[in-house]
Motif scaffolding. Structure first.
Motif, PDB file in Angstrom:
ATOM      1  N   CYS A 128       0.832  -1.211   0.000  1.00 41.21           N
ATOM      2  CA  CYS A 128       0.000   0.000   0.000  1.00 41.21           C
ATOM      3  C   CYS A 128       0.863   1.257   0.000  1.00 41.21           C
ATOM      4  O   CYS A 128       0.557   2.227  -0.688  1.00 41.21           O
ATOM      5  N   ARG A 129       1.952   1.218   0.769  1.00 34.79           N
ATOM      6  CA  ARG A 129       2.850   2.380   0.821  1.00 34.79           C
ATOM      7  C   ARG A 129       3.509   2.620  -0.535  1.00 34.79           C
ATOM      8  O   ARG A 129       3.580   3.756  -1.011  1.00 34.79           O
ATOM      9  N   LEU A 186       2.370   1.854  -3.430  1.00 35.62           N
ATOM     10  CA  LEU A 186       1.361   2.400  -4.339  1.00 35.62           C
ATOM     11  C   LEU A 186       1.057   3.867  -4.040  1.00 35.62           C
ATOM     12  O   LEU A 186       0.840   4.660  -4.962  1.00 35.62           O
ATOM     13  N   ARG A 187       1.081   4.242  -2.770  1.00 33.01           N
ATOM     14  CA  ARG A 187       0.885   5.658  -2.417  1.00 33.01           C
ATOM     15  C   ARG A 187       2.035   6.508  -2.982  1.00 33.01           C
ATOM     16  O   ARG A 187       1.806   7.601  -3.501  1.00 33.01           O
ATOM     17  N   VAL A 188       3.251   5.993  -2.884  1.00 31.30           N
ATOM     18  CA  VAL A 188       4.408   6.702  -3.448  1.00 31.30           C
ATOM     19  C   VAL A 188       4.251   6.806  -4.962  1.00 31.30           C
ATOM     20  O   VAL A 188       4.453   7.882  -5.540  1.00 31.30           O
ATOM     21  N   LYS A 239       1.501   6.797  -6.747  1.00 29.64           N
ATOM     22  CA  LYS A 239       0.436   7.745  -7.074  1.00 29.64           C
ATOM     23  C   LYS A 239       0.862   9.194  -6.824  1.00 29.64           C
ATOM     24  O   LYS A 239       0.361  10.103  -7.471  1.00 29.64           O
ATOM     25  N   ALA A 240       1.788   9.412  -5.899  1.00 33.06           N
ATOM     26  CA  ALA A 240       2.254  10.774  -5.598  1.00 33.06           C
ATOM     27  C   ALA A 240       2.960  11.407  -6.791  1.00 33.06           C
ATOM     28  O   ALA A 240       3.078  12.633  -6.877  1.00 33.06           O
ATOM     29  N   LEU A 280       3.189  12.682   2.059  1.00 31.66           N
ATOM     30  CA  LEU A 280       2.529  11.448   2.484  1.00 31.66           C
ATOM     31  C   LEU A 280       2.748  11.119   3.958  1.00 31.66           C
ATOM     32  O   LEU A 280       2.120  10.204   4.490  1.00 31.66           O
ATOM     33  N   ASP A 337      11.034   2.480  -1.563  1.00 36.08           N
ATOM     34  CA  ASP A 337       9.883   2.270  -2.451  1.00 36.08           C
ATOM     35  C   ASP A 337      10.194   2.744  -3.870  1.00 36.08           C
ATOM     36  O   ASP A 337       9.852   2.072  -4.846  1.00 36.08           O
TER      37      ASP A 337
END
Length: 94
Positions: A8-9, A11-13, A15-16, A34, A44
């Protein structure tokens, strides 16, 4: 359903990077935005680079790779073909 915290982390990176296609975004900006430690963001980004989805630019920032953009373009093309096909079917039915 259980989720992977690291997945999840990552993917957040990933998407950023979305709003920064040309000049990219720095590790610090991602970290600050984030609320993720810079060391985690670095790991990541390394994973994303290893998979060919992200590149490090000459200015030190990070951005989506050509591979990522090609994936997005193939999706757009498929959507376009499906829309055209649906319109064709609709015209036949009505």
């Amino acid at each position: 359903m259980a989720t992977s915290k690291k997945g999840c982390r990552v993917l957040r990176v990933f998407k950023a990077l979305e709003g920064h296609p040309i000049i990219g975004i720095s590790n610090k900006e991602i970290s600050d935005g984030l609320g993720i430690p810079p060391a985690s963001v670095s790991r990541d980004l390394e994973d994303l680079i290893a998979e060919g989805l992200v590149v490090k630019l000459d200015n030190g920032n990070f951005a989506y790779s050509i591979k990522t953009l090609q994936i997005a373009e193939r999706f757009r093309q498929q959507q376009e073909r499906l829309t055209a096909r649906l319109q064709e079917i609709e015209q036949r039915v009505y």
